[in-house]
Motif scaffolding. Structure first.
Motif, short mmCIF file in Angstrom:
data_model
loop_
_atom_site.label_atom_id
_atom_site.label_comp_id
_atom_site.label_asym_id
_atom_site.label_seq_id
_atom_site.Cartn_x
_atom_site.Cartn_y
_atom_site.Cartn_z
N ALA A 19 0.49 -1.08 0.10
CA ALA A 19 0.37 -0.64 -0.23
C ALA A 19 0.85 1.37 -0.22
O ALA A 19 0.77 2.28 -0.82
N GLU A 20 1.62 1.07 0.12
CA GLU A 20 2.72 2.30 0.66
C GLU A 20 3.11 3.32 -0.68
O GLU A 20 3.68 4.11 -0.43
N SER A 21 3.52 2.07 -1.55
CA SER A 21 4.08 2.11 -2.66
C SER A 21 2.60 2.83 -4.01
O SER A 21 3.51 2.90 -5.24
N ARG A 22 1.44 2.54 -3.67
CA ARG A 22 0.78 3.20 -4.67
C ARG A 22 0.59 2.40 -5.84
O ARG A 22 0.75 3.01 -6.88
N PRO A 23 0.89 1.17 -4.85
CA PRO A 23 1.04 0.21 -5.85
C PRO A 23 0.49 0.35 -7.77
O PRO A 23 -0.73 -0.13 -7.88
N SER A 24 0.88 0.05 -8.48
CA SER A 24 0.91 -0.93 -9.70
C SER A 24 -0.12 -1.92 -10.33
O SER A 24 0.36 -2.82 -9.07
N HIS A 25 -1.12 -2.30 -10.70
CA HIS A 25 -1.33 -3.54 -11.23
C HIS A 25 -0.80 -4.46 -11.05
O HIS A 25 -0.82 -5.99 -11.17
N GLN A 26 0.46 -4.03 -12.29
CA GLN A 26 1.56 -5.06 -12.46
C GLN A 26 2.51 -5.61 -10.81
O GLN A 26 2.49 -6.59 -10.21
N GLY A 61 -12.03 -1.97 0.42
CA GLY A 61 -13.46 -0.67 1.09
C GLY A 61 -13.56 -0.81 1.94
O GLY A 61 -13.06 -1.93 3.08
N THR A 62 -14.63 0.52 2.21
CA THR A 62 -15.39 0.56 3.77
C THR A 62 -15.63 -0.56 3.78
O THR A 62 -16.72 -0.88 4.76
N ASN A 85 -8.23 -0.61 5.52
CA ASN A 85 -6.18 0.07 5.55
C ASN A 85 -5.54 0.44 6.19
O ASN A 85 -4.44 0.95 6.42
N GLY A 86 -6.06 0.78 7.81
CA GLY A 86 -5.70 1.24 9.06
C GLY A 86 -5.37 2.68 9.25
O GLY A 86 -4.77 4.08 9.72
N ALA A 431 -8.00 0.31 17.25
CA ALA A 431 -9.27 -0.13 15.70
C ALA A 431 -8.20 -1.34 15.27
O ALA A 431 -8.74 -2.41 14.81
N LEU A 432 -6.35 -1.47 15.09
CA LEU A 432 -6.19 -2.01 14.04
C LEU A 432 -6.31 -3.63 15.25
O LEU A 432 -6.40 -4.73 14.23
#
Length: 475
Positions: A19-26, A61-62, A85-86, A431-432
């Motif tokens: 998540a921290e890298s905002r990953p592409s689909h690849q 998602g929520t 996602n925290g 919450a986590l």
């Protein structure tokens, strides 16, 4: 709720881990071991139910559920909503209440309920959080408490002063914190949807989550490690996390473990006996006269438990404030025994020379007391968090490094949490703890929620807010 297959769940794991890298689909495909096309199809299939949102980047998602996180401090009360996602949203804080730990369960929890109602009210206006029916999906409420909490959810010690926290008028069995919370919050917050944990443990969980996310680009490893977390606010607490090996396809936080102890009371570092010589040494190092900075009084200083000669009596916010007030800082507009007000702001941002010396003393005393835990556990890191996790306190801890560095080649990383994170770290960690159990360790493993999220809409908000308004009116 839709039950994704094993490969779909692998994609969700990879989305969370990267998540921290905002990953592409690849990048998601590479981490999950599937094709890019399969990632795109999975995101499309799970987006309609709210299990995944977005596309570039995708996120959990929520629809998986939100948790109302609340943190109760010695005089602070904070709350926010935390998603799968925290990530936190709608962070709110009440004005400081210096004596709130003396309140009855009904009084203190009514304030928590009122703040929670405000958070949920704001969230009801957020289209990004509500489902297609206009309702929020909640997993429950989780509260981080400034008190030891046993495995059944009962408070230990005497931090919560009112005896009604430990005695029920209708039963010989002491009430649990989830029971008291459920009674005050009312439906749909049933007992099994109200959760309680110690605040130091909550901070440790949040810190473990951040540490695992920060390693997204590193190569996989097979090593477990130990992380110590020291919460220094009004009081002093500690927690130990066993950090699981890093994997680029599965967030290591999911498998990490909190060392809670036999009864859930591990981490009560503040009640460690402190030798007289430690305080004598700090007094000898004091270069200020008594009017500027009083000497530490080994015989008079008391711990929050009422005992003398405990670490917390000298290395905590309450101890520091008492010392500074004795030196005349009460005239600076500060009142009370907590760590709020104008003096607290000075300590965080611009301490004068005497205040900086007092902060260093706190860290030095704490650093000496940490030698035994460090030598026994060989931690990879020590993270300072809480209201007094300042640079000066950290410098004081590091001044005692000689006591342990030779054993580990000086490899222990000692650092404070970033100031912009620590205020709501207890909220996020509480919450986590629920999100990890319900979503990460259940839904992402088997496709089944440990607790299904419940609908929270205008009627539920009206009931919660009406009760909170009634309490506010009587106060």
């Amino acid at each position: 709720m839709e039950r994704p297959g094993p490969l779909q769940r692998a994609v969700m794991h990879a989305i969370l881990a990267q998540a921290e890298s905002r990953p592409s689909h690849q990048q998601i495909a590479d981490a999950a071991g599937v094709s890019k096309r399969f990632v795109t199809k999975t995101i499309s299939a799970l987006r309609s139910s709210g299990i995944l949102v977005g596309g570039h980047p995708a996120r959990l998602g929520t629809g998986l559920g939100l948790v109302l996180g609340i943190s109760i401090g010695s005089e602070t009360l904070r709350a926010a909503l935390v998603d799968a996602n925290g990530a936190m949203s709608h962070q709110l804080e009440d004005p400081a209440r210096p004596d709130q730990l003396h309140l009855s369960p009904e009084e203190l929890l009514s304030h928590a309920r009122g703040l929670g109602a405000r958070v949920l009210s704001e969230a009801m206006d957020n289209d990004m959080l509500r489902g297609d029916d206009g309702d929020l999906r909640l997993l429950g409420a989780a509260i981080a408490w400034p008190s030891p909490v046993d495995r059944e959810g009962r408070p230990g010690g005497t931090i919560l002063r009112d005896m009604r926290w430990r005695r029920s008028p209708r039963s010989r069995r002491p009430p649990t914190l989830p029971e008291l919370t459920a009674k005050e919050f009312g439906p749909p917050f049933a007992v099994d949807r109200c959760h309680a944990l110690n605040d130091a443990n909550a901070h440790a969980i949040a810190i473990a989550f951040d540490k695992s996310q920060a390693r997204f680009a590193e190569e996989n490893d097979e090593l477990w490690s130990v992380a110590l977390v020291i919460l220094i606010g009004g009081g002093l607490g500690a927690a130990t996390m066993m950090l699981a090996p890093h994997s680029r396809s599965r967030l290591s936080f999911i498998d990490s473990r909190l060392v809670a102890g036999a009864n859930g009371f591990a981490g009560e570092l503040g009640h460690s006996p402190l030798p007289r010589e430690v305080i004598s040494a700090r007094n000898r190092a004091n270069t200020f006269d008594e009017e500027e900075l009083p000497q530490l009084d080994y015989e008079k200083a008391e711990c929050s438990c009422g005992a003398k000669h405990h670490l917390e009596a000298f290395a905590s916010g309450r101890a520091l404030i008492r010392r500074l007030r004795t030196g005349g800082y009460e005239e600076a507009g500060y009142e009370g025994d907590g760590v709020g007000g104008s003096l607290y702001a000075e300590l965080q941002t611009a301490p004068d020379a005497a205040q900086a010396h007092a902060l260093f003393d706190v860290g030095s005393i704490l650093g000496g007391a940490l030698a035994n835990p460090i030598l026994m556990l060989n931690p990879q890191s020590i993270t300072l968090t809480g209201a007094l996790a300042t640079k000066k306190v950290c410098d004081g801890v590091l001044s005692q490094r000689e006591a342990w560095k030779n054993a580990f080649d000086d490899e222990v990383d000692v650092a404070p949490v970033d100031a912009d994170k620590r205020d709501y770290m207890g909220v996020q960690g509480a919450a986590l703890a629920v999100i990890r159990r319900c979503i990460y360790r259940s839904y992402l493993r088997d496709g089944v929620m440990a607790d299904e999220p419940f609908a929270f809409g205008p009627k539920q908000l009206e009931a919660l807010g009406a009760a909170a308004s009634a309490v506010a009116a009587t106060n």
